[in-house]
Design a protein around this motif. Sequence first.
Motif, mmCIF file in Angstrom:
data_model
loop_
_atom_site.group_PDB
_atom_site.id
_atom_site.type_symbol
_atom_site.label_atom_id
_atom_site.label_comp_id
_atom_site.label_asym_id
_atom_site.label_seq_id
_atom_site.Cartn_x
_atom_site.Cartn_y
_atom_site.Cartn_z
ATOM 1 N N ARG A 187 47.108 -24.679 -49.108
ATOM 2 C CA ARG A 187 47.757 -23.419 -49.464
ATOM 3 C C ARG A 187 48.787 -23.053 -48.406
ATOM 4 O O ARG A 187 49.931 -22.768 -48.703
ATOM 5 C CB ARG A 187 46.720 -22.302 -49.590
ATOM 6 C CG ARG A 187 47.301 -20.977 -50.078
ATOM 7 C CD ARG A 187 46.263 -19.871 -50.004
ATOM 8 N NE ARG A 187 45.105 -20.182 -50.822
ATOM 9 C CZ ARG A 187 45.015 -19.927 -52.129
ATOM 10 N NH1 ARG A 187 46.053 -19.376 -52.763
ATOM 11 N NH2 ARG A 187 43.925 -20.225 -52.809
ATOM 12 N N ARG A 188 48.387 -23.033 -47.147
ATOM 13 C CA ARG A 188 49.284 -22.738 -46.039
ATOM 14 C C ARG A 188 48.611 -23.151 -44.744
ATOM 15 O O ARG A 188 47.390 -23.318 -44.675
ATOM 16 C CB ARG A 188 49.656 -21.253 -46.001
ATOM 17 C CG ARG A 188 48.447 -20.325 -45.991
ATOM 18 C CD ARG A 188 48.862 -18.873 -46.009
ATOM 19 N NE ARG A 188 47.706 -18.018 -46.276
ATOM 20 C CZ ARG A 188 47.524 -17.349 -47.401
ATOM 21 N NH1 ARG A 188 48.420 -17.439 -48.367
ATOM 22 N NH2 ARG A 188 46.469 -16.591 -47.578
ATOM 23 N N ASP A 196 53.159 -23.155 -52.868
ATOM 24 C CA ASP A 196 52.713 -22.279 -53.951
ATOM 25 C C ASP A 196 52.261 -23.060 -55.179
ATOM 26 O O ASP A 196 51.806 -22.465 -56.154
ATOM 27 C CB ASP A 196 53.845 -21.326 -54.358
ATOM 28 C CG ASP A 196 54.117 -20.284 -53.292
ATOM 29 O OD1 ASP A 196 53.170 -19.920 -52.571
ATOM 30 O OD2 ASP A 196 55.270 -19.843 -53.172
ATOM 31 N N ARG A 210 42.896 -24.765 -51.134
ATOM 32 C CA ARG A 210 42.596 -24.119 -52.416
ATOM 33 C C ARG A 210 41.278 -24.638 -52.983
ATOM 34 O O ARG A 210 40.610 -25.462 -52.388
ATOM 35 C CB ARG A 210 43.726 -24.390 -53.418
ATOM 36 C CG ARG A 210 45.018 -23.639 -53.137
ATOM 37 C CD ARG A 210 46.018 -23.898 -54.266
ATOM 38 N NE ARG A 210 47.181 -23.024 -54.171
ATOM 39 C CZ ARG A 210 48.250 -23.291 -53.439
ATOM 40 N NH1 ARG A 210 48.299 -24.434 -52.759
ATOM 41 N NH2 ARG A 210 49.259 -22.453 -53.383
ATOM 42 N N GLY A 253 53.505 -24.170 -46.091
ATOM 43 C CA GLY A 253 52.626 -23.870 -47.216
ATOM 44 C C GLY A 253 53.267 -24.235 -48.531
ATOM 45 O O GLY A 253 54.463 -24.535 -48.614
#
Length: 476
Positions: free
Chosen positions: A252-253, A245, A278, A243
């Motif tokens: 995102r992951r 950040d 996202r 993922g």
Amino acid sequence: MGKRRLELRLESRLEPIVLLMDGSCLLCRRITRFVAARDSRGVFRFASIQSPAGTRLLERGGLPTREPDTFVMIENGRYYTKSEAALRVFRRLGGPWPLLFAGIAIPAALRDWAYLGIRLFGKAQVSLVRTKRVLLDADGRVEGPIAEGRGGRRMRAKPIYVELEIATDMESLWKHTQEPELHRQWDLRFSDIDYLPRERPEHPQRFLYRTRIGFGLDIAGTGETRSRISSGSGERLSALVFGSDQAISLIRRGGGYWRYRPNGNGVTFSTKFDYEVRFGRIGRLFDRLLFRPLFGFATAWSFDALRIWLERGIAPAVSIQRAVVHYISAWALALLWLYEGLVPKLLFPEAGELQLFRAAGLMPGAEDAALPALGAAEIALGIAAVVGHRRRGIYRLQGASLAALAAAAIVGSPKLLAAPFNPLTLSLPMLAMCLVAAITATDVPRAGRCLRRMPAGRSGRGGDSRGIHIRTGAGG
């Protein structure tokens, strides 16, 4: 400094807090949904106490498994139950929720009495949806059920699956896929991969990855992988979670696996993975229409580059260079054929092409009908140059056509050679491109060589017949 920041993020990401809930507990269900809807950092993993993964974790912590009448939180190897588990969950959430941890000051007997009262208020079977939060057991298997409450968003896109048979031995394939220095050479998806130190060999391997997306921008992320080797069949599995950040990262992951199966002639190498994106609906639409197909193509293309490296000894850097040269030459030829057939012969013949055709004297009196036919033939040859760009026969056909057209024009009107742009100045560069494209047509990676769907005999919702389940994108 940047790498240190990533390592700190990795610590918070890859030390997940595991929540084990009783499948018939109303309070557990509500806590699960509440936490999943507010876990923006993705630090929690969920499983039913009654699941195989839950039973194994209970046994590891010395807790009873026959009557799982509780709620368990596992953080940094420590087990918390009942009311203390619930309060510690609030402590790890954002916003004002950590203030509720002040309730830890209340005697445990009173807190657990209140907890049991709420729990007995009602019984309900938990309705779970599959999520991207992968739980790896001690053997490196991805299993579950891993779940989140209804508050989580569900991805409906299909996971990416790629499979390819490689004529090599298991150890060579394992080395080229597990060592970062070798891995980054063939995998188009990553520009850099760095393994972080681990205290013990049996611990998960953590890593940092970086992908350059152009314009001076990089996407950096973190991951964790664990491996399992079957002593009986020799099959190997490497499961991973990953993922980022970064706000600009679409992913995102996610999580997935690499599987290595001996097949007698080599190894069948396959992967299956999924991820959460996202940017809400726009991000999911962009992923479905463009990013996911390209991501799957890059995975398959990289697999074939690895196959060429192991089978033919051609390094991925050389394969990439050959591919660039080949595609530029092949597509330039196709565009030239399409242009020559469409523009001067079909759209604007009076601009000079018809006069040249008449001067050649090849078809006296029939030039007006023959020129469009020649244009259509050149367009067809341009299309064939695209479709059959990997076949050397198509370049022999193009070379013969170029030589015939140039010879006919020059024999019919030798004075054309005095013009700055003439049949010879056009044909010679195209013949050179034919030669280059033909030479580079072999040993160029091809995504189409890979199997892109899991065979029916091994399929299953999120797993295969060997019982290794992958739950990565909430929609597999």
